[in-house]
Design an enzyme around this catalytic site. Structure first.
Site, PDB file in Angstrom:
ATOM      1  N   ALA A  87       0.849  -1.204   0.000  1.00  0.00           N
ATOM      2  CA  ALA A  87       0.000   0.000   0.000  1.00  0.00           C
ATOM      3  C   ALA A  87       0.877   1.243   0.000  1.00  0.00           C
ATOM      4  O   ALA A  87       2.019   1.215   0.462  1.00  0.00           O
ATOM      5  CB  ALA A  87      -0.923   0.002   1.212  1.00  0.00           C
ATOM      6  N   ASP A  88       0.326   2.314  -0.514  1.00  0.00           N
ATOM      7  CA  ASP A  88       1.043   3.587  -0.518  1.00  0.00           C
ATOM      8  C   ASP A  88       0.015   4.714  -0.383  1.00  0.00           C
ATOM      9  O   ASP A  88      -1.093   4.621  -0.927  1.00  0.00           O
ATOM     10  CB  ASP A  88       1.852   3.755  -1.801  1.00  0.00           C
ATOM     11  CG  ASP A  88       3.011   4.729  -1.612  1.00  0.00           C
ATOM     12  OD1 ASP A  88       3.923   4.410  -0.839  1.00  0.00           O
ATOM     13  OD2 ASP A  88       2.992   5.815  -2.224  1.00  0.00           O
ATOM     14  N   THR A  89       0.388   5.747   0.351  1.00  0.00           N
ATOM     15  CA  THR A  89      -0.519   6.870   0.622  1.00  0.00           C
ATOM     16  C   THR A  89       0.100   8.167   0.134  1.00  0.00           C
ATOM     17  O   THR A  89       1.306   8.392   0.298  1.00  0.00           O
ATOM     18  CB  THR A  89      -0.807   6.977   2.128  1.00  0.00           C
ATOM     19  OG1 THR A  89      -1.407   5.762   2.585  1.00  0.00           O
ATOM     20  CG2 THR A  89      -1.745   8.139   2.429  1.00  0.00           C
TER      21      THR A  89
END
Length: 206
Positions: A87-89
């Site tokens: 995941a990446d934000t």
């Protein structure tokens, strides 16, 4: 439920544990691998924040899958076939990405821009099954900050909390006091949207 987590974020680890998902970390080990992971985060010309975060997350997931294949090739018993989650934000204001601050001055500048404004938080999630097939999702949330005084910004920066966080803040920490309104996924803003993640894991057979 057991998976590989291709993220060193303690917040994502805590969120997975919250929904009963156990994991093993699958992270870059060598200096070359770590540099390659950083190189993936370079913004390409014309990319919107949504396209950027989805592209970067997919590439990181593929890199993690290649690491697992290499490890399993050496010791299959120690590295069983499990889904891989990445995941990446990113935080976006007026269509511009606000990444992790380079230093305290950079963090203060970002928070000054966010003060009294609404911004978007986008978290992309990718799950790969043991055959490398991909399931993906994008969580989009809006956050409205109250007006922040220079003293409030300085005190928050001095706490050290902004460093290492997209947009220079963590909603799960002291910056919660800055949030006037939010819409979307709270866990997505923290770094891992749990509803979407659970759905992806189910699709991947976890």
């Amino acid at each position: 439920m057991m998976i590989y987590l291709a993220s060193q974020s303690p917040r994502r680890a805590e969120l997975l544990q919250q929904i009963g998902v156990d994991f093993r970390l699958l992270l870059p080990q060598s200096a070359a691998e770590k540099q390659a992971a950083e190189d993936l985060e370079v913004l390409l010309a014309g990319e919107t924040p949504a396209i950027y975060v989805q592209r970067v997350t997919a590439l990181k997931a593929q890199a993690a899958y290649a690491r697992w294949q290499a490890q399993a090739g050496q010791d299959a018993a120690a590295w069983p076939a499990l889904p891989i989650l990445c995941a990446d934000t990113t935080v976006a204001l007026d269509g511009q990405i606000l990444g992790k601050p380079a230093n305290n001055a950079d963090a203060a500048a970002m928070l000054t821009r966010l003060a009294g404004r609404a911004h978007e938080v986008l978290t992309a999630v990718v799950v790969l099954d043991a055959q490398g097939r991909q399931c993906a999702s994008l969580s989009r949330s809006q956050v409205q900050f109250k007006d922040l005084s220079p003293a409030e910004i300085a005190a928050y920066v001095a706490s050290g909390e902004p460093l290492g966080k997209a947009g220079s803040y963590g909603i799960q920490g002291r910056a919660a006091a800055f949030v006037q309104h939010m819409a979307g996924s709270y866990s997505g803003i923290v770094g891992l949207p749990l509803f979407e993640t659970a759905q992806l894991l189910q699709q991947a057979g976890a």
